[in-house]
Write a protein that holds these residues in place. Structure first.
Motif, PDB file in Angstrom:
ATOM      1  N   ALA A 224       4.605  15.460  11.698  1.00  0.00           N
ATOM      2  CA  ALA A 224       5.533  15.360  10.574  1.00  0.00           C
ATOM      3  C   ALA A 224       6.043  16.739  10.190  1.00  0.00           C
ATOM      4  CB  ALA A 224       4.838  14.696   9.386  1.00  0.00           C
TER       5      ALA A 224
ATOM      6  N   ARG B 211      11.888  10.634   5.734  1.00  0.00           N
ATOM      7  CA  ARG B 211      10.830   9.887   6.389  1.00  0.00           C
ATOM      8  C   ARG B 211       9.728  10.829   6.872  1.00  0.00           C
ATOM      9  NH1 ARG B 211      12.096   6.208  11.298  1.00  0.00           N
ATOM     10  NH2 ARG B 211       9.981   6.725  11.869  1.00  0.00           N
TER      11      ARG B 211
ATOM     12  N   ALA C  84       5.849  10.831   5.823  1.00  0.00           N
ATOM     13  CA  ALA C  84       4.766  10.786   6.803  1.00  0.00           C
ATOM     14  C   ALA C  84       3.786  11.924   6.546  1.00  0.00           C
ATOM     15  CB  ALA C  84       5.334  10.882   8.214  1.00  0.00           C
TER      16      ALA C  84
END
Lengths: 141, 287
Positions: free
Chosen positions: A102, A117, A121
């Protein structure tokens, strides 16, 4: 005073994670943690990424969770979340890997990457790690 | 009168059919196991989310959120879920019969919109002069959550634009491998459900507030409900196919036994006749 119990259910789209009579729970609300005991007024609220702490008669359980909703009714509390993992079953290596991946996504700026996103994460991975490690090295009191 | 060769041919024909039905049964059984597992795991979340939505709907003003609003049902939409393939007993017929009965309530065929999932339903209803606003075929081969989201999105958009006022689902609910039940369910607007111990419900609290919660929860609920319905239907289809093919295989067995019996009888008759001829021939020589 005698302890009062209420029914708790933690449900994800994949399965029922946990179901039992419990004494007290602490949940990650959007505006911070809050606790629920038996006889709480009925209410509904959203949950953030964080830790669910469940107090049983003589045991305590922790779950790493991400976004969802909780409905409190007089005798039952239902927690619906995207994911919930029993702290003792978190795979630390996988969590570290997810965190790094991430992080790479967030910093490399490859076109077309969904930064929100990736951030999400990252938060989830950090949360899992924190909870898993806390269980491995119990808080010294 | 059938000759021996004719019967032999029929036996081998039935045997070949039986091989196919047996193979279809096995395939359905394997798929059923997976489908059954997914629906059983998906149900608790979907049911509980649906229940919470119902509780919330019973507690807030209905004009607070478009997905709760009860409008005069000028345009009604039916989502009809059938299978892509036949060979699954009365699975498709049951759905179509029920849907026909539902649709016949309406005077004006053009006031109904249909969303058809599965080839069988599509083939039937597109021929019957309904307005079809969505069709999805060859859909179940590789069922993905994103497919449910696509359908849910279509439904919500049309509902929000007030092109649809009420939405129903017609699908097969999975009971067991041998049993399905056709269900008609209202998806939108959400039907209020009052919880069992309602005395405590006087002050149902929302945090931060009802609108924020409804905004996040409503779309999610529709997605999940559509997903659940797809899984229900798929598991039912596989169950129905497995049972139907099991019967077909058994039936073939019976047919083969009967034909074999006939074959033996005719063969026996032939032999008897030949013996008779030989005996009468030799009797004639004796004289």
């Amino acid at each position: 005073m005698e302890d009062k119990f209420f029914k708790l259910e933690i449900v994800t789209p994949l399965k029922i994670i946990y179901q039992d009579q419990v004494k007290h729970i602490r949940l990650p609300g959007v505006d911070g943690y809050f606790g629920i005991m038996a006889g709480h007024a009925p209410f509904v609220t959203s949950l953030a990424i964080g830790e669910i702490k469940v107090d049983l008669a003589n045991d305590t359980k922790y779950f790493a969770t991400s976004r969802g909703i909780v409905e409190v009714l007089p005798h039952t509390t239902t927690i619906l979340v995207e994911t919930a993992e029993d702290a003792s079953q978190i795979d630390i290596e996988r969590a570290i890997y997810a965190k790094e991946r991430a992080h790479r996504r967030m910093t490399e700026h490859v076109p077309g990457t969904d930064i929100d996103r990736a951030k999400d994460a990252w938060f989830r991975a950090v949360n899992r790690l924190k909870i898993a490690r806390k269980l491995k090295e119990p808080e010294s009191k | 009168m059938a000759t021996l060769r004719d019967i032999k041919q029929r036996i081998s024909g039935v045997q070949k059919t039986q091989q196919i039905t047996r193979a279809l049964k096995m395939v359905a059984a394997v798929k059923l196991r997976r489908a059954q597992q997914s629906i059983i795991q998906a149900r608790p979340y979907a049911h509980r989310l649906g229940a919470i939505m119902g509780h919330i709907a019973s507690k807030v003003e209905h004009n607070l959120h478009p997905l709760l609003e009860e409008r005069e049902p000028k345009r009604v939409c039916y989502v009809i879920v059938t299978a892509d393939q036949g060979l699954c007993g009365s699975f498709n017929q049951n759905i179509i019969r029920k849907a026909d009965a539902e649709l016949s309530q309406y005077q004006d065929k053009q006031a109904i919109d249909l969303i058809l999932i599965g080839r069988k339903g599509r083939d039937y209803f597109t021929k019957r002069n309904y307005k079809v606003i969505g069709e999805y075929i060859a859909f179940f081969k590789n069922l993905q959550f994103s497919q449910a989201v696509d359908i849910a999105q279509l439904i919500m958009d049309l509902y929000n634009e007030e092109k649809l006022d009420r939405i129903f689902l017609i699908y097969n609910e999975f009971k067991s491998a041998a049993q399905q039940q056709v269900v008609v369910e209202q998806l939108l607007p959400i039907i209020p459900v009052i919880p069992e111990d309602e005395t405590f419900m006087a002050d149902y609290i929302f945090e931060p507030d009802a609108i924020t919660i409804l905004d996040t929860l409503c779309p999610k609920n529709i997605n999940i409900q559509v997903w659940r319905v797809l899984l229900e239907s798929f598991a039912s289809e596989m169950g129905a196919r497995m049972t139907a093919m099991e019967y077909a295989t058994e039936n073939a067995n019976k047919l083969i036994a009967d034909l074999q019996m006939l074959y033996n009888k005719i063969r026996q008759e032939g032999i008897t006749k030949e013996i008779l001829e030989i005996i009468s021939g030799s009797e004639a020589l004796k004289v």
